[in-house]
Design an enzyme around this catalytic site. Structure first.
Site, PDB file in Angstrom:
ATOM      1  N   SER A 118     -78.074  -9.499  20.287  1.00 41.68           N
ATOM      2  CA  SER A 118     -79.157 -10.266  20.925  1.00 41.68           C
ATOM      3  C   SER A 118     -80.556  -9.720  20.615  1.00 41.68           C
ATOM      4  CB  SER A 118     -78.931 -10.355  22.438  1.00 41.68           C
ATOM      5  OG  SER A 118     -77.721 -11.038  22.709  1.00 41.68           O
ATOM      6  N   HIS A 127     -67.117  -5.484  11.682  1.00 39.16           N
ATOM      7  CA  HIS A 127     -67.885  -6.237  12.674  1.00 39.16           C
ATOM      8  C   HIS A 127     -66.958  -6.604  13.838  1.00 39.16           C
ATOM      9  CE1 HIS A 127     -70.112  -9.454  14.599  1.00 39.16           C
ATOM     10  NE2 HIS A 127     -71.194  -8.935  14.040  1.00 39.16           N
ATOM     11  N   GLY A 171     -74.553 -12.058  20.746  1.00 39.46           N
ATOM     12  CA  GLY A 171     -74.607 -13.501  20.962  1.00 39.46           C
ATOM     13  C   GLY A 171     -74.673 -13.919  22.420  1.00 39.46           C
ATOM     14  N   LYS A 222     -73.438 -14.804   9.472  1.00 38.54           N
ATOM     15  CA  LYS A 222     -72.074 -15.163   9.920  1.00 38.54           C
ATOM     16  C   LYS A 222     -71.616 -16.428   9.186  1.00 38.54           C
ATOM     17  CE  LYS A 222     -72.961 -12.718  14.173  1.00 38.54           C
ATOM     18  NZ  LYS A 222     -72.721 -12.548  15.593  1.00 38.54           N
ATOM     19  N   ASN A 261     -77.476 -11.106   9.606  1.00 40.79           N
ATOM     20  CA  ASN A 261     -76.075 -11.489   9.432  1.00 40.79           C
ATOM     21  C   ASN A 261     -75.961 -12.978   9.758  1.00 40.79           C
ATOM     22  OD1 ASN A 261     -73.328 -11.826   9.496  1.00 40.79           O
ATOM     23  ND2 ASN A 261     -72.962 -10.479  11.256  1.00 40.79           N
ATOM     24  N   GLU A 272     -73.202  -1.951  17.811  1.00 40.01           N
ATOM     25  CA  GLU A 272     -73.281  -3.309  18.353  1.00 40.01           C
ATOM     26  C   GLU A 272     -72.345  -3.428  19.560  1.00 40.01           C
ATOM     27  OE1 GLU A 272     -74.726  -6.266  15.177  1.00 40.01           O
ATOM     28  OE2 GLU A 272     -72.562  -6.136  15.001  1.00 40.01           O
ATOM     29  N   GLU A 322     -66.511  -9.188  15.420  1.00 38.40           N
ATOM     30  CA  GLU A 322     -65.802 -10.471  15.262  1.00 38.40           C
ATOM     31  C   GLU A 322     -64.602 -10.309  14.336  1.00 38.40           C
ATOM     32  OE1 GLU A 322     -69.326 -12.693  14.282  1.00 38.40           O
ATOM     33  OE2 GLU A 322     -69.996 -12.394  16.336  1.00 38.40           O
TER      34      GLU A 322
END
Ligand code: PGA
Length: 264
Positions: free
Chosen positions: A225, A106, A188, A11, A9, A182, A108
């Site tokens: 991660s 996702h 991250g 992003k 991904n 996730e 985010e």
């Protein structure tokens, strides 16, 4: 679907002119690795790239000339077909760029863009009502939920709400579905989940989905991660079918190393 799913991904990273250089290195590394072994190590795996919308077509052009299981995914979609939805991208649009997968929900999108379970469920429904796109539905708890030990309850509710409108479609049909577990606190942060904790959650997700939809062609992949340092242990867990990699996928050497270790 292939047995293992290794997804990148990007992003909101990489402009079009960076894509060719990336794949030059990535595909060379993969080919070199393939040449060192007799049987294609990626025969049972699918590598998926989710670049920004602006690079879908360019990525597709490059991966189409590669003889291996590499597919394209969009990072998001909108559930309506067409119309006055400024800034949104439809399923037909991503299909026309060569996508076979679409990431939905996702964290985010959920947290920064305030996408709620209802919107996400509409997107999942649109995918199953159209053809030739497999959803990669992201779920996962935040740190507060994990600290209270309520992660199964939380993720169970997300799955229930996000999949509710497709019950009838998924019920007795062997439709493909990828769930990306996730945990938000691992994305991250450089703090991946402990492999045993990941295994427990993946087992829970398998049980949860299979008890409702026994026929579904399910893969449960982990994201948060993932790096070259933890990929082998994660993939060693029986219910972890693959990974969704953000930061470590941006460098073609590190992502090709991840791909190689994932199929060891
Ligand atoms: P990360 O992101 O690998 O950078 O943690 C994963 C993701 O958000 O899909």
């Amino acid at each position: 679907m292939k047995e293992k799913v290794i997804a990148a991904n990007f992003k909101m990273n990489k402009i079009n002119s960076e894509i060719a250089g990336y794949f030059n290195v990535f595909l060379n590394n993969l080919n070199e690795f393939k040449n060192t072994v007799q049987k294609d190590p990626f025969a049972d795996s699918e590598i998926i790239f989710a670049p920004p919308f602006t690079s879908l077509a360019e990525t597709f052009r490059i991966i189409s000339s590669y003889s291996g299981n590499i597919s394209l995914a969009s990072q998001n979609i909108y559930h309506e077909n067409k119309g006055a939805y400024t800034g949104e991208i439809s399923l037909d649009m991503i299909k026309s760029c060569g996508c076979a997968y679409a990431i939905v929900g996702h964290s985010e999108r959920r947290n920064i863009f305030k996408e709620d379970d209802e919107l996400i469920s509409k997107k999942i429904k649109a995918i199953y009502c159209s053809e030739n796109i497999v959803p990669i539905l992201c779920v996962g708890e935040n740190l507060k939920v994990r600290e209270k030990g309520l992660q199964e309850d939380f993720v169970g509710k997300q799955l229930e709400k996000n999949l509710a409108p497709v019950r009838e479609i998924v019920l007795d049909n062997p439709v493909p579905l990828v769930i990306a577990y996730e945990p938000v606190w691992a994305i991250g942060t450089g703090m991946p989940i402990k492999p045993e904790d990941g295994e427990n959650m993946h087992k829970f997700i398998y049980k949860f989905i299979k008890s409702d939809f026994p026929e579904v062609d399910l893969r449960v992949i982990y994201g948060g991660s993932v790096t070259g340092a933890n990929i082998e242990t994660l993939m060693g867990m029986p219910h972890i079918d693959g990974v969704l990699v953000g930061g470590a996928s941006l460098d073609p050497v590190s992502f090709s190393d991840i791909c190689k270790s994932a199929v060891k």
